[in-house]
Design an enzyme around this catalytic site. Structure first.
Site, PDB file in Angstrom:
ATOM      1  N   LYS A   1       0.858  -1.188   0.000  1.00  0.00           N
ATOM      2  CA  LYS A   1       0.000   0.000   0.000  1.00  0.00           C
ATOM      3  C   LYS A   1       0.887   1.228   0.000  1.00  0.00           C
ATOM      4  O   LYS A   1       1.677   1.437   0.922  1.00  0.00           O
ATOM      5  CB  LYS A   1      -0.908   0.000   1.239  1.00  0.00           C
ATOM      6  CG  LYS A   1      -1.665   1.328   1.458  1.00  0.00           C
ATOM      7  CD  LYS A   1      -2.562   1.289   2.698  1.00  0.00           C
ATOM      8  CE  LYS A   1      -3.193   2.659   2.981  1.00  0.00           C
ATOM      9  NZ  LYS A   1      -4.057   2.658   4.189  1.00  0.00           N
TER      10      LYS A   1
ATOM     11  N   ASP B   1      -2.697  10.229   3.409  1.00  0.00           N
ATOM     12  CA  ASP B   1      -4.082   9.820   3.604  1.00  0.00           C
ATOM     13  C   ASP B   1      -4.805  10.842   4.470  1.00  0.00           C
ATOM     14  O   ASP B   1      -4.735  10.797   5.694  1.00  0.00           O
ATOM     15  CB  ASP B   1      -4.125   8.431   4.259  1.00  0.00           C
ATOM     16  CG  ASP B   1      -5.553   7.952   4.502  1.00  0.00           C
ATOM     17  OD1 ASP B   1      -6.489   8.574   3.951  1.00  0.00           O
ATOM     18  OD2 ASP B   1      -5.715   6.945   5.229  1.00  0.00           O
TER      19      ASP B   1
ATOM     20  N   LYS C   1     -10.175  12.894   8.021  1.00  0.00           N
ATOM     21  CA  LYS C   1      -9.670  12.591   9.355  1.00  0.00           C
ATOM     22  C   LYS C   1      -9.662  13.860  10.198  1.00  0.00           C
ATOM     23  O   LYS C   1      -9.659  14.966   9.666  1.00  0.00           O
ATOM     24  CB  LYS C   1      -8.233  12.060   9.257  1.00  0.00           C
ATOM     25  CG  LYS C   1      -8.104  10.691   8.635  1.00  0.00           C
ATOM     26  CD  LYS C   1      -6.637  10.253   8.577  1.00  0.00           C
ATOM     27  CE  LYS C   1      -6.486   8.895   7.922  1.00  0.00           C
ATOM     28  NZ  LYS C   1      -7.060   7.784   8.699  1.00  0.00           N
TER      29      LYS C   1
ATOM     30  N   ASP D   1       1.648   6.600   5.316  1.00  0.00           N
ATOM     31  CA  ASP D   1       0.674   5.590   4.911  1.00  0.00           C
ATOM     32  C   ASP D   1       1.124   4.809   3.672  1.00  0.00           C
ATOM     33  O   ASP D   1       0.343   4.096   3.063  1.00  0.00           O
ATOM     34  CB  ASP D   1      -0.687   6.266   4.675  1.00  0.00           C
ATOM     35  CG  ASP D   1      -1.862   5.326   4.871  1.00  0.00           C
ATOM     36  OD1 ASP D   1      -1.676   4.277   5.507  1.00  0.00           O
ATOM     37  OD2 ASP D   1      -2.955   5.644   4.361  1.00  0.00           O
TER      38      ASP D   1
ATOM     39  N   ARG E   1      -7.559  -0.635   1.178  1.00  0.00           N
ATOM     40  CA  ARG E   1      -8.048  -1.920   0.663  1.00  0.00           C
ATOM     41  C   ARG E   1      -8.478  -1.807  -0.800  1.00  0.00           C
ATOM     42  O   ARG E   1      -8.384  -2.769  -1.553  1.00  0.00           O
ATOM     43  CB  ARG E   1      -9.175  -2.431   1.577  1.00  0.00           C
ATOM     44  CG  ARG E   1     -10.399  -1.572   1.605  1.00  0.00           C
ATOM     45  CD  ARG E   1     -11.250  -1.816   2.851  1.00  0.00           C
ATOM     46  NE  ARG E   1     -10.653  -1.253   4.061  1.00  0.00           N
ATOM     47  CZ  ARG E   1     -11.176  -1.361   5.279  1.00  0.00           C
ATOM     48  NH1 ARG E   1     -12.306  -2.020   5.463  1.00  0.00           N
ATOM     49  NH2 ARG E   1     -10.575  -0.826   6.321  1.00  0.00           N
TER      50      ARG E   1
HETATM   51  N1  BES Z   1      -4.123   4.693   6.862  1.00  0.00           N
HETATM   52  C1  BES Z   1      -5.212   4.422   7.724  1.00  0.00           C
HETATM   53  C2  BES Z   1      -4.848   3.475   8.873  1.00  0.00           C
HETATM   54  C3  BES Z   1      -3.826   3.989   9.853  1.00  0.00           C
HETATM   55  C4  BES Z   1      -4.237   4.611  11.025  1.00  0.00           C
HETATM   56  C5  BES Z   1      -2.491   3.802   9.639  1.00  0.00           C
HETATM   57  C6  BES Z   1      -3.297   5.053  11.927  1.00  0.00           C
HETATM   58  C7  BES Z   1      -1.547   4.248  10.541  1.00  0.00           C
HETATM   59  C8  BES Z   1      -1.947   4.867  11.698  1.00  0.00           C
HETATM   60  C9  BES Z   1      -6.361   3.786   6.930  1.00  0.00           C
HETATM   61  O1  BES Z   1      -6.452   4.183   5.610  1.00  0.00           O
HETATM   62  C10 BES Z   1      -7.605   4.195   7.598  1.00  0.00           C
HETATM   63  O2  BES Z   1      -7.905   5.360   7.608  1.00  0.00           O
HETATM   64  N2  BES Z   1      -8.328   3.229   8.149  1.00  0.00           N
HETATM   65  C11 BES Z   1      -9.544   3.496   8.813  1.00  0.00           C
HETATM   66  C12 BES Z   1     -10.552   2.482   8.347  1.00  0.00           C
HETATM   67  C13 BES Z   1     -11.961   2.788   8.755  1.00  0.00           C
HETATM   68  C14 BES Z   1     -12.446   4.033   8.046  1.00  0.00           C
HETATM   69  C15 BES Z   1     -12.837   1.608   8.420  1.00  0.00           C
HETATM   70  C16 BES Z   1      -9.282   3.360  10.310  1.00  0.00           C
HETATM   71  O3  BES Z   1      -8.476   2.523  10.715  1.00  0.00           O
HETATM   72  O4  BES Z   1      -9.868   4.129  11.068  1.00  0.00           O
HETATM   73 ZN    ZN Z   2      -4.742   4.819   4.713  1.00  0.00          ZN
HETATM   74 MN    MN Z   3      -7.558   5.948   5.390  1.00  0.00          MN
END
Ligand code: BES
Ligand code: ZN
Ligand code: MN
Length: 498
Positions: free
Chosen positions: A264, A269, A276, A287, A350
Site C-alpha cells: 500500500k 491519507d 480525518k 501511509d 483496501r
Molecule cells: N491509513 C489508515 C490506517 C492507519 C491509522 C495507519 C493510523 C496508521 C496509523 C487507513 O487508511 C484508515 O484510515 N483506516 C480506517 C478504516 C476505517 C475508516 C474503516 C481506520 O483505521 O480508522
Molecule cells: Zn490509509
Molecule cells: Mn484511510
C-alpha cells in the site's frame, strides 16, 4: 541522511587509535585478545572502574572510561553481555546497534571477542547490520543542524574478529539488507509534497541500476485494465497515481513462478471526503510504509543477488478531499469485476490493494502473495506498536512468516479470518462494501482483501502500528522504521532461495 557510518574489518590483534570497545560477560572476564589490546594498564583500570561503578557486565549495559596512558586508545568502552545463558543466544544485530550507540559519531575499534566466544562471519555481519541501522538519521531538511565537518559526525568502526576476510565477505549481504531498510526509512520519512506518486515511481525505477526490471503503470494503463477501485481513491488528488512493478529474477530458473510482494503506497491519507481529524494527520505521510518495505526488500534482494524470483508491486496514490473526490455511497468496479460500495473514503487502502493484487495475480501467477499495508487503526488498538498483524489463508506460509519475523526481530501475530468477518462486508447495493462496521476493523479489512486473492496462498501484514512512530530500539531511532524489509529478506533466505 546516509547511513552515517564507515565499517572496516581487521584481525583481533590490530592496534590503532580512537575508542576501543571490548565485551565481557557477568564474570567480567576478558578474552586474551581483548586483554592484549587493553594492555596491563587497561585491564587493571577496567577491573577497578567496574568495581567502583558497580558495573556487573549485565546484558545491554556499558562502562565508558578514558583510556590510561600507554594504551593506544582514547576511550575504553566495556559492553556487558550478561550470564552464560544470555551469551548463548546473543542477538548480534541488536548488539551491533547497542555498541554503536555507545560510540556514535566517533572512530572506534570493536574487538568482537570474549572468553568462550566464537562469533561466526555471519554473526559479525549481523553486528554490522545493527551498527548501520543504528547510525541512520533522516536530516535532509534540517538546514541549521549541519555538522561542522561531515566526518565529525560519521562513525568509523573497525570490527576486529578472528577471520576478518570472511567477516567482510559476509557483511556484503548485510550491507545490502541495511541499504534496503534505509531506503524504506527514507521513503517513509519523506514528506508527501516531495514524494508524490510520480516521484515515488521515479525512485522505484532507480532499482533498474541493480538489475531489477521496473514497469510503471500510468492512469491510461490503469483505465485499460479496469482498475476502478484504485482510480476512485486517486481521483480527488491533483497528483496522478502510479503503480510500480519491480521484477527481480535471480533464480536459476528465470521462468519459475515468483513470490509476489504487494504494498500500500498512499503517500498521504487525509481520509478524503470522510476526512480525518486534524490531530496527528501529519503522520499519514507514512501511509505508504507497506510499499516502502516492498521497495526496500527488492533493493536488498537485488543488491545481494538473491537466488529467487520476486515481483514487487506498489499502488501509489494520494487520498484527498476535492470536488472530484470519490464519495461515500459511490459504487466502483474493481479490476476483478467485483463491485464495491464506498461507505467511508478513509478505508482507501483496501481499494488500492484490491486492484494491485488482482493485476499481479493474473499477470504473474505468483506462488504466493504477501501484502503489506498500514491498513487500520484497529490493528494498533489490538496489538500496539511492537508487533504486526498477520492474516492468511495458508498455514504453511503463515508459519514461515512468523518464524522469519521471530528470527529477524520483526514480530508478527496471526489473527483470525472467519466467515463472520466476510459477512460483515456484504453490501445492500453492491458485491461488497469497503468497511465492516465498528467491530473487528483489522479483520474485516483483511477479509475484504481476501476477496481479491483467489486460491493463491496469501498473507496480509497490517503494519499500521509498526511502520512508523514505533518505540525506538537499539537499531532504530527513526520515525519511519523500515519495518518488514528484514523479515521479508529473512523469509526469502530461509524459505524461497536455493
Ligand atoms: N491509513 C489508515 C490506517 C492507519 C491509522 C495507519 C493510523 C496508521 C496509523 C487507513 O487508511 C484508515 O484510515 N483506516 C480506517 C478504516 C476505517 C475508516 C474503516 C481506520 O483505521 O480508522
Ligand atoms: Zn490509509
Ligand atoms: Mn484511510
Amino acid at each position: 541522511m546516509a547511513d552515517g557510518i564507515g565499517i572496516a574489518f581487521q584481525p583481533l590483534s590490530s592496534k590503532g587509535s580512537g575508542d576501543l570497545v571490548v565485551f565481557v560477560g557477568d564474570d567480567l572476564a576478558l578474552s586474551s585478545a581483548a586483554s592484549d589490546l587493553l594492555g596491563t594498564a587497561g585491564v587493571e583500570l577496567v577491573a577497578r572502574a567496574a568495581a567502583s561503578e558497580r558495573f556487573k557486565g549485565k546484558s545491554q549495559s556499558a562502562l565508558t572510561l578514558p583510556a590510561p596512558a600507554g594504551v593506544a586508545a582514547d576511550r575504553l568502552v566495556v559492553v556487558g553481555l550478561g550470564s552464560d545463558k544470555d551469551r548463548a543466544k546473543i542477538d548480534y544485530v541488536t548488539l551491533g546497534g547497542f555498541a554503536t550507540g555507545k560510540v556514535g559519531g566517533r572512530t572506534a575499534r570493536v574487538a568482537l571477542d570474549w572468553p568462550g566466544s566464537e562469533p561466526s562471519a555471519r554473526d559479525v555481519a549481523d553486528f554490522t547490520l545493527g551498527a548501520r541501522l543504528r547510525s541512520y538519521s533522516f536530516d535532509r531538511y534540517k538546514t541549521k543542524k549541519k555538522p561542522e565537518a561531515e566526518d565529525e559526525r560519521t562513525t568509523q568502526l573497525t570490527v576486529l574478529s578472528a577471520d576478518p576476510a570472511a567477516a567482510e565477505k559476509a557483511a556484503e549481504a548485510a550491507r545490502a539488507v541495511a541499504d534496503g531498510v534505509i531506503l524504506a526509512r527514507n521513503l517513509v520519512n519523506e514528506p508527501p509534497n516531495v514524494l508524490f506518486p510520480e516521484e515515488y515511481a521515479r525512485r522505484a525505477s532507480e532499482l533498474t541500476k541493480l538489475g531489477v526490471e521496473v514497469e510503471i503503470l500510468d492512469v491510461a494503463r490503469m483505465r485499460e485494465l479496469g482498475m476502478g477501485a484504485l482510480l476512485a481513491v486517486a481521483q480527488g488528488s491533483a497528483r496522478e497515481p502510479r503503480i510500480a512493478v519491480m521484477r527481480w529474477n535471480g533464480a536459476d530458473d528465470k521462468s519459475a513462478p515468483p513470490l509476489a510482494l504487494i504494498g500500500k503506497g498512499v503517500v498521504f491519507d487525509s481520509g478524503g471526503v470522510s476526512i480525518k481529524s486534524a490531530g496527528g494527520m501529519e503522520d499519514m505521510k507514512g501511509d505508504m510504509g507497506g510499499s516502502a518495505a516492498v521497495v526496500g526488500t527488492i533493493h536488498a534482494l537485488a543488491a545481494r543477488g538473491a537466488k529467487v524470483n520476486v515481483v514487487g508491486a506498489i499502488g501509489i496514490v494520494e487520498n484527498m478531499p476535492d470536488g472530484n473526490s470519490y464519495r461515500p455511497s459511490d459504487i466502483v468496479t474493481s479490476m476483478s469485476g467485483q463491485t464495491i460500495e464506498v461507505i467511508n473514503t478513509d478505508a482507501e487502502g483496501r481499494l488500492v490493494l484490491a486492484d494491485v493484487i488482482w493485476h499481479v495475480n493474473k499477470a504473474y501467477k505468483p506462488r504466493a502473495i504477501i501484502d503489506l499495508a498500514t491498513l487500520t487503526g484497529a490493528i494498533i488498538v489490538a496489538l500496539g506498536q511492537d508487533i504486526a498483524g498477520l492474516f492468511s489463508n495458508d498455514d504453511e506460509l503463515s508459519a514461515a512468516i512468523t518464524a522469519a519475523g521471530e528470527a529477524a526481530g520483526e514480530k508478527v501475530w496471526r489473527m483470525p479470518l472467519i466467515p463472520a468477518y466476510d459477512k460483515a462486508i456484504d453490501s445492500k447495493f453492491a458485491d461488497m462494501k469497503n468497511t465492516g462496521g465498528r467491530h473487528g476493523g483489522a479483520a474485516t479489512a483483511a477479509s475484504f482483501i481476501k476477496r481479491y486473492v483467489g486460491e493463491t496462498p496469501w498473507a496480509h501484514l497490517d503494519i499500521a502500528g509498526v511502520g512508523m512512530s514505533s518505540s525506538p530500539s537499539e537499531i532504530n531511532r527513526s520515525w519511519g522504521s523500515g519495518w518488514g524489509v528484514r523479515l521479508l529478506d529473512r523469509l526469502v533466505r530461509d524459505t524461497y532461495e536455493g
